[in-house]
Scaffold this active site. Structure first.
Site, mmCIF file in Angstrom:
data_model
loop_
_atom_site.group_PDB
_atom_site.id
_atom_site.type_symbol
_atom_site.label_atom_id
_atom_site.label_comp_id
_atom_site.label_asym_id
_atom_site.label_seq_id
_atom_site.Cartn_x
_atom_site.Cartn_y
_atom_site.Cartn_z
ATOM 1 N N LYS A 111 12.472 -7.022 14.461
ATOM 2 C CA LYS A 111 13.860 -7.674 14.179
ATOM 3 C C LYS A 111 14.216 -8.811 15.198
ATOM 4 O O LYS A 111 13.977 -8.507 16.506
ATOM 5 C CB LYS A 111 14.730 -6.567 14.126
ATOM 6 C CG LYS A 111 14.405 -5.331 12.995
ATOM 7 C CD LYS A 111 15.216 -4.315 13.304
ATOM 8 C CE LYS A 111 14.928 -3.275 11.924
ATOM 9 N NZ LYS A 111 15.318 -1.855 12.006
ATOM 10 N N CYS A 143 -18.818 36.025 5.316
ATOM 11 C CA CYS A 143 -20.087 36.559 4.974
ATOM 12 C C CYS A 143 -19.839 38.039 5.556
ATOM 13 O O CYS A 143 -19.268 38.234 6.615
ATOM 14 C CB CYS A 143 -21.213 35.808 5.651
ATOM 15 S SG CYS A 143 -22.709 37.015 5.847
ATOM 16 N N ASP A 203 -1.227 3.482 -1.008
ATOM 17 C CA ASP A 203 -0.453 2.369 -0.549
ATOM 18 C C ASP A 203 -0.853 0.960 -0.587
ATOM 19 O O ASP A 203 -0.539 0.004 -1.059
ATOM 20 C CB ASP A 203 0.089 2.527 0.825
ATOM 21 C CG ASP A 203 1.100 3.565 1.020
ATOM 22 O OD1 ASP A 203 1.280 4.066 -0.057
ATOM 23 O OD2 ASP A 203 1.797 3.859 2.103
ATOM 24 N N LYS A 253 2.659 -4.516 8.434
ATOM 25 C CA LYS A 253 2.130 -3.076 7.958
ATOM 26 C C LYS A 253 0.878 -2.796 8.741
ATOM 27 O O LYS A 253 0.131 -3.632 9.220
ATOM 28 C CB LYS A 253 1.704 -3.521 6.387
ATOM 29 C CG LYS A 253 2.907 -3.704 5.459
ATOM 30 C CD LYS A 253 3.916 -2.550 5.402
ATOM 31 C CE LYS A 253 3.236 -1.393 4.674
ATOM 32 N NZ LYS A 253 3.412 -1.365 3.312
ATOM 33 N N CYS A 272 -24.388 37.101 10.587
ATOM 34 C CA CYS A 272 -25.073 36.239 9.459
ATOM 35 C C CYS A 272 -25.507 34.868 10.353
ATOM 36 O O CYS A 272 -26.783 34.696 10.174
ATOM 37 C CB CYS A 272 -23.705 35.681 8.832
ATOM 38 S SG CYS A 272 -24.258 34.209 7.845
ATOM 39 N N SER A 313 15.342 -4.442 1.738
ATOM 40 C CA SER A 313 13.885 -3.903 2.057
ATOM 41 C C SER A 313 13.461 -4.682 3.034
ATOM 42 O O SER A 313 14.414 -5.301 3.514
ATOM 43 C CB SER A 313 13.108 -3.767 0.624
ATOM 44 O OG SER A 313 12.068 -3.678 0.754
ATOM 45 N N LEU A 314 12.401 -4.916 3.165
ATOM 46 C CA LEU A 314 11.713 -5.708 4.264
ATOM 47 C C LEU A 314 10.542 -6.532 3.807
ATOM 48 O O LEU A 314 9.777 -5.804 2.949
ATOM 49 C CB LEU A 314 11.232 -4.886 5.460
ATOM 50 C CG LEU A 314 12.243 -4.089 6.364
ATOM 51 C CD1 LEU A 314 11.502 -3.284 7.295
ATOM 52 C CD2 LEU A 314 12.985 -5.137 7.032
ATOM 53 N N LYS A 374 7.772 1.688 12.023
ATOM 54 C CA LYS A 374 8.376 1.806 10.493
ATOM 55 C C LYS A 374 8.192 3.039 10.029
ATOM 56 O O LYS A 374 7.098 3.377 9.811
ATOM 57 C CB LYS A 374 7.783 0.489 9.676
ATOM 58 C CG LYS A 374 7.970 0.571 8.158
ATOM 59 C CD LYS A 374 7.599 -0.526 7.514
ATOM 60 C CE LYS A 374 8.247 -0.843 6.005
ATOM 61 N NZ LYS A 374 7.988 0.182 5.437
HETATM 62 S S1 IVH Z 1 15.245 -2.024 8.858
HETATM 63 C C1 IVH Z 1 18.101 -4.553 6.588
HETATM 64 N N1 IVH Z 1 14.028 -0.501 10.210
HETATM 65 O O1 IVH Z 1 11.306 0.446 5.473
HETATM 66 C C2 IVH Z 1 17.319 -3.760 7.262
HETATM 67 N N2 IVH Z 1 13.687 -0.409 8.050
HETATM 68 O O2 IVH Z 1 9.864 -1.539 3.635
HETATM 69 C C3 IVH Z 1 16.167 -3.080 6.401
HETATM 70 N N3 IVH Z 1 12.105 1.478 7.257
HETATM 71 O O3 IVH Z 1 13.903 0.000 3.138
HETATM 72 C C4 IVH Z 1 15.557 -2.078 6.986
HETATM 73 N N4 IVH Z 1 11.379 2.245 9.386
HETATM 74 O O4 IVH Z 1 13.427 2.166 4.197
HETATM 75 C C5 IVH Z 1 14.108 -0.849 8.945
HETATM 76 N N5 IVH Z 1 12.706 0.730 11.845
HETATM 77 C C6 IVH Z 1 13.102 0.453 10.419
HETATM 78 C C7 IVH Z 1 12.461 1.222 9.460
HETATM 79 C C8 IVH Z 1 12.738 0.789 8.010
HETATM 80 C C9 IVH Z 1 11.232 2.444 8.005
HETATM 81 C C10 IVH Z 1 11.855 1.487 5.794
HETATM 82 C C11 IVH Z 1 13.485 1.214 5.087
HETATM 83 C C12 IVH Z 1 13.178 0.053 4.519
HETATM 84 C C13 IVH Z 1 11.591 -0.130 4.145
HETATM 85 C C14 IVH Z 1 11.276 -1.568 3.845
#
Ligand code: IVH
Length: 709
Positions: A315, A449, A65, A339, A455, A112-113, A145
């Protein structure tokens, strides 16, 4: 795991340093890399696409990653400075790096995020959001996450009708066939509503282990890590076995406009699993400081969570703030992923060592090119057992996935077969026990062994009788094996109960040999405390440490009475080592009792060192008045004259008996170097530092009174 759609914002993290032309993908692995030419940029894009396609395809990946994120950063940085050269297929700004497409359109794009990598970046992101809103965010939600795959689960009238992968964010693949095996994704909700649940599907650690157990039983290759296992399992259709997965819901289409925390509660009420069921439960925070604190808490819990997380999601909690902030084409503006460092890294397998445990189990251990995983340098990793090596198809020289989380022992999970150069070589399995040389029982998965526990007995008796321990002449390998096999000796204490008759009953043992051996054992009964202690083979203690411990405590009784804290008072013993030694002493208690009954190591008490000396003694009387009092002495080269017969350990013992402190390397603290023939770099260093240098004869004069007769 890393969301492989890098956001353009990572370009800000532009790095210094050059990326070499990627003959191998590993060349991208440096953090501080920049792409220097259009060709390097184009190749980086190709590499990223291939990695992303594999990652979103069967879950395999040639890059860890962190390496993938680094590659994406380099691509984004290049594109920022060369906007005219941006390739249409570039992964930046695309969901799933543009790698995958699906055929079932999503009702609402699956986004995605964006990522941030540290507290400053998070604070900057939060401030940016508040500027955009024109007011402070009315509360945050902080949640783990989850390291799996995003899915959308469609319910009609409360019944599950379809499950889709994220795909390219606009359309996904139909994976409804896999739904039965996904725990936490109910076939029927508690309310008969039309709704689409969104969340992450993953393999928990237990499910991952179980999946690999099942796969190995079916002679399938084990999953490299949980995420690839989840990806492969969701897509697989005709497997002859079932692998269970777990769903965690984190959003929904079609529920009331609730705040995020309230939404998660409603999801749970509907019967879906959410992270609220875990120790890292989502939490509402009022300020960015509280957000940071909660992130630290979740990061701290990471190693103990029963599933993998690769970050913490922050969020804006209220529906109003979310609506006002809106979404970008790739990611919402009201949420961000902080991350965490990857727990999987790619490195090279250099060698395999075979170690024999106390019970005779012969366990392979991987020697790795050192790799930093979450701040810890990993050099060794466990390889389980020989058949595991064979099934994983590992070779020396392979790039391998290594996993480490918290305190777990790092383990090698899988080779990156695509990365092979042809220079790899097979792993050679031992044909004889690496400890005692006898045969190996290979009938079980874990090799052992044939001597089993004995041993260890043979090896520990040989060690105890060695020159730097009890120095029992005539008790080498063959004799030790003979004594153990005859059932006369199981450990060092048994040596002291041997009788002439018992010895004479052994093959190739005449009167003279028996008498000599008994005499040598009798001498050993009066050996110095440091030697008796050393003979125990306590983990973490060799000759030097045994001398320090003996000098510090003065008697076996005092050593045995010491707890970890007291042991940590000895020079060179840190808290971890102290813990190990204390535990070993507890385990050795029966042996120590028997040695005491045999009066071994009890007659001679060792002079203790005063606290001012580096040995950290507690101030009792000592050899401070000796001829080397206050001296820090190093010995180098070969000894001559009266010292010729002394091993290095015996020289060091002599120094300490004379009140000095023996050390193996020259430093500014060294006050005296005894330099024998062929003295090399230590002599040069001592000369540079102006340390006094004497030859062995002069030294022998200094300590003449203490020399063995
Ligand atoms: S929110 C519009 N919450 O991470 C909201 N995503 O790197 C978008 N993911 O696509 C996602 N845990 O697959 C959200 N608690 C969490 C999450 C999460 C894992 C994944 C998800 C997303 C990706 C983005």
């Amino acid at each position: 795991m890393s969301d492989r759609a890098a956001s353009a914002q990572v370009a800000r993290r532009g790095r210094a340093g050059a990326l070499s032309v990627p003959g191998s993908m590993m060349t991208f692995m440096t953090e501080n890399s920049a792409l220097l030419s259009p060709a390097a940029y184009a190749e980086a894009v190709t590499t990223a696409l291939a990695a992303s396609a594999a990652y979103y395809g069967d879950g395999t990946t040639p890059l860890g990653d962190d390496e993938y994120d680094g590659l994406l950063r380099a691509i984004a940085a290049y594109e920022e400075t060369h906007p005219d050269e941006v390739l249409a297929e570039s992964p930046t700004g695309k969901v799933a790096g543009g790698a995958v497409q699906g055929d079932v359109p999503h009702s609402v794009p699956m986004l995605s995020l964006d990522n941030v990598f540290d507290a400053d970046e998070l604070a900057e992101w939060a401030a940016g959001l508040e500027r955009r809103l024109g007011h402070p965010v009315a509360g945050w939600c902080v949640e783990p996450k989850l390291d799996g795959l995003a899915v959308a689960a469609r319910y009609r009238g409360g019944r599950l009708v379809q499950v889709l992968t994220r795909g390219d964010g606009l359309a996904g693949e139909d994976i409804t066939h896999a739904a039965d095996a996904v725990l936490g994704l109910p076939p029927v909700l508690t309310r008969p509503i039309d709704v689409e649940l969104r969340g992450e599907v993953l393999l928990t650690t237990a499910q991952f282990e179980e999946a690999n157990r099942i796969r190995l039983a079916h002679e399938a290759t084990p999953f490299a890590h949980p995420r690839s296992g989840a990806a492969g399992t969701l897509r697989a259709k005709d497997r002859p076995y079932r692998v269970e997965l777990t769903f965690f819901a984190y959003s929904a289409i079609g529920l009331d406009d609730l705040g995020h925390v309230a939404l998660l509660e409603d999801l749970a009420a509907l019967g879906a699993n959410t992270a609220a069921s875990t120790a890292a439960a989502p939490m509402r925070c009022e300020t960015v400081e509280q957000v940071q604190e909660r992130i630290d808490v979740i990061a701290g819990l990471r190693a103990d969570l029963p599933f993998g997380i690769d970050g913490v999601v922050v969020k804006a909690d209220t529906a109003e703030d979310q609506r006002q902030a809106g979404n970008g084409s790739r990611a919402p503006r009201w949420a961000v992923a902080r991350k965490l460092a990857a727990e999987h890294k790619v490195t090279r397998l250099l060698e395999v060592e075979w170690n024999v445990g106390r019970t005779g189990i012969i366990a392979p251990r991987a020697v790795l090119e050192p790799v930093v995983i979450d701040g810890v340098t990993v050099t060794y990793a466990t390889l389980h057992n020989p058949s595991d090596i064979t099934r994983r198809g590992l070779m020396i020289g392979d790039q391998v996935f290594v996993y480490r989380a918290g305190d777990v022992i790092p383990r090698v999970e899988a080779p990156l077969v695509d990365q092979r150069t042809g220079a790899e070589s097979p792993i050679v399995f031992p044909e004889a026990c690496p400890r005692c040389g006898d045969a190996i029982d290979t009938s079980e998965q874990r090799w052992r062994c044939v001597r089993g526990r004995s041993c260890q007995a043979v090896a520990s008796v040989i060690y105890a009788a060695g020159r730097d321990q009890l120095d029992i002449e005539g008790l080498g390998g063959t004799r030790a094996i003979q004594l153990v096999e005859a059932g006369l000796v199981q450990d060092v204490a048994d040596l002291f109960t041997l009788t002439r008759e018992q010895l004479l009953g052994l093959e190739r043992m005449g009167e003279t040999s028996a008498a000599n051996l008994l005499a040598a054992i009798e001498t050993a009964r009066g050996a110095a405390l440091s030697r008796v202690f050393c003979a125990l083979g306590v983990r973490g203690t060799g000759r030097t440490m045994s001398r320090r411990i003996a000098a510090h405590f003065g008697s076996m009784a005092a050593i045995r009475a010491a707890d970890a804290d007291t042991l940590a008072g000895v020079d060179g013993i840190g808290t971890e080592k102290a813990r190990v030694i204390a535990a070993e002493l507890v385990e050795l208690a029966p042996l120590l009792d028997r040695l005491q009954a045999q009066q071994v190591g009890t007659q001679v008490t060792e002079p203790q060192k005063p606290a001012t000396e580096a040995t950290g003694g507690d101030g009792a009387e000592d050899a401070a008045g000796g001829p080397l009092a206050g001296q820090a002495v190093v010995v180098t080269g070969s000894m001559t004259g009266p010292l010729a017969a002394l091993s290095r350990n015996e020289m060091n013992e002599l120094i300490e008996r004379a009140g000095g402190k023996a050390s193996s390397s020259v430093s500014k603290r060294t006050t005296l170097l005894v330099a024998g023939e062929k003295a090399g770099s230590k002599r040069t260093k001592a000369e540079e530092l102006g340390v006094r240098i004497i030859d062995p004869e002069v030294f022998a004069d200094l300590v003449a009174d203490l020399l063995p007769a």
